[in-house]
Design a protein around this motif. Structure first.
Motif, mmCIF file in Angstrom:
data_model
loop_
_atom_site.group_PDB
_atom_site.id
_atom_site.type_symbol
_atom_site.label_atom_id
_atom_site.label_comp_id
_atom_site.label_asym_id
_atom_site.label_seq_id
_atom_site.Cartn_x
_atom_site.Cartn_y
_atom_site.Cartn_z
ATOM 1 N N GLN A 103 -34.936 15.618 50.535
ATOM 2 C CA GLN A 103 -35.652 16.438 49.257
ATOM 3 C C GLN A 103 -36.918 17.026 49.519
ATOM 4 O O GLN A 103 -37.261 18.118 48.992
ATOM 5 N N MET A 104 -37.379 17.231 51.096
ATOM 6 C CA MET A 104 -38.486 17.914 51.359
ATOM 7 C C MET A 104 -37.847 19.702 51.700
ATOM 8 O O MET A 104 -38.787 20.399 52.012
ATOM 9 N N ARG A 105 -36.606 19.713 51.372
ATOM 10 C CA ARG A 105 -36.116 21.149 51.484
ATOM 11 C C ARG A 105 -36.875 21.954 50.697
ATOM 12 O O ARG A 105 -36.783 23.344 50.915
ATOM 13 N N LEU A 142 -39.732 22.031 50.053
ATOM 14 C CA LEU A 142 -41.226 22.674 50.524
ATOM 15 C C LEU A 142 -40.872 23.527 51.897
ATOM 16 O O LEU A 142 -41.581 24.719 51.854
ATOM 17 N N LYS A 170 -36.276 11.020 51.055
ATOM 18 C CA LYS A 170 -37.506 11.728 50.880
ATOM 19 C C LYS A 170 -37.509 12.940 51.932
ATOM 20 O O LYS A 170 -37.989 14.059 51.441
ATOM 21 N N LEU A 171 -36.999 12.696 52.920
ATOM 22 C CA LEU A 171 -37.112 13.783 54.059
ATOM 23 C C LEU A 171 -36.036 14.886 53.494
ATOM 24 O O LEU A 171 -36.327 16.097 53.769
ATOM 25 N N GLY A 207 -44.163 17.623 58.456
ATOM 26 C CA GLY A 207 -43.393 19.018 58.444
ATOM 27 C C GLY A 207 -43.381 19.592 59.670
ATOM 28 O O GLY A 207 -42.364 20.369 60.169
ATOM 29 N N PRO A 261 -48.608 14.009 56.331
ATOM 30 C CA PRO A 261 -47.695 14.897 55.685
ATOM 31 C C PRO A 261 -47.521 16.366 56.573
ATOM 32 O O PRO A 261 -46.559 16.798 56.791
ATOM 33 N N SER A 298 -33.694 19.513 57.233
ATOM 34 C CA SER A 298 -33.934 19.008 58.284
ATOM 35 C C SER A 298 -32.816 18.159 58.961
ATOM 36 O O SER A 298 -31.885 18.245 58.606
#
Length: 327
Positions: free
Chosen positions: A170-172, A174, A167-168, A44, A40, A179
């Motif tokens: 939705q990492m916004r 974090l 999934k990538l 990032g 992970p 991205s």
């Protein structure tokens, strides 16, 4: 160090020593990322390094190649004519392109839409609009096929279309930043439709999308700087439409469709889309946005010039079946 660390090392050495990945390297790196072979922390670091220095066209092509392999086979086998990724959301104006899409569907074209809602965003996304208007959202390939047969269009969320890519995005929540996954999703064309239409916000990204399409061997693609970054014409300004047909890149110049700038609405009310479709609401901005957007789709699908496309679009809008059941 695991295999993925080599790619972080390549791009992360700074302005002088950092490298751009080749298309093959980018493909391999994204395969590792999507299959969970990167930690992970590495994911990032990789995504944010790309965010800071921006991806090259070769990198984007490699990433898209890898991402396309992780759309379920049933999705890839959906028979659609036109693919449109809708990921920006709207905040200034309603998504009038929905009505442009409905006109196109009524003319016999089969349109597959995909998108998602981003965390920590106050924009209006397609699922919100479709739910408000009771327009079905497909959750499986079978439902999408049935919706295409019934209405000529279907919408699926990226969660079903390509879970790893979703999934990538939705990492916004974090990172606090978007991205490269947002760009890749627009280019995904998960059903392998022969035609694909992209909307972007930033200057020069429209041209980049077409260059990437050529690297990927995609046959018929168009990209515009759309209203809010969506697949929708902004009638308040002229623009260049970028296209590729069978490896031949071209540009079309669209005129400004409204003589004056319009006042931004205080709120976005999805039911106004229904009212505009039925004729209850007469709104000059909406009409010009809709017909301009239809015209943009037609230049791609029918290979006609701007004047012909605008004339045909106005005719299609005037002759639409206003009895479409929104509810």
């Amino acid at each position: 160090m695991n295999e993925f660390s080599q790619y972080i090392k390549l791009i992360g050495k700074g302005k002088k020593s950092g490298k751009y990945l080749t298309q093959e390297q980018a493909n391999d790196a994204f395969h590792l990322l999507l299959t969970g072979q990167a930690e992970p922390e590495q994911v990032g670091a990789f995504l944010m390094l790309l965010r800071v220095r921006e991806e090259s066209e070769q990198e984007l092509a490699g990433f898209v190649q890898a991402a396309r392999e992780y759309s379920p086979l049933a999705i890839q086998q959906i028979n659609a004519d036109l693919d449109m990724g809708c990921y920006a959301g709207k905040r200034r104006h309603l998504p009038w392109f929905i009505l442009a899409m409905l006109c196109l569907a009524q003319s016999g074209k089969r349109i597959f839409l995909h998108g998602c809602k981003e965390p920590d965003s106050n924009r209006l996304y397609l699922p919100d609009v479709f739910n408000a208007l009771n327009i079905p959202i497909s959750h499986t390939a079978e439902q999408a096929k049935a919706q295409l047969e019934k209405s000529g269009f279907a919408y699926m969320d990226l969660q079903q279309v390509n879970p790893q890519l979703n999934k990538l995005i939705q990492m916004r929540s974090l990172f606090g930043l978007r991205s490269p996954a947002n760009t890749l999703a627009r280019m995904l064309n998960p059903t392998s439709a022969p035609f694909s239409f992209h909307g972007v916000y930033h200057r020069h990204f429209d041209e980049r999308h077409i260059n990437v399409a050529k690297l990927l061997g995609d046959k018929h693609v168009s990209c515009i700087r759309g209203e809010g970054g969506e697949v929708e014409v902004n009638p308040e300004r002229g623009f260049i439409q970028h296209l590729i047909h069978n490896d031949v890149i071209s540009q079309l110049e669209f005129p400004t469709l409204l003589p004056n700038w319009q006042i931004k609405p205080r709120s976005l009310t999805p039911d106004e889309l229904r009212q505009c479709w039925t004729g209850e609401l007469q709104f000059e901005y909406a009409q010009q946005a809709i017909t301009g957007t239809i015209a943009c789709y037609l230049t791609l699908l029918d290979s006609i010039d701007v004047g012909q496309a605008l004339t045909k679009a106005k005719q299609m809008w005037a002759e639409r079946n206003t009895q479409f059941e929104f509810y």
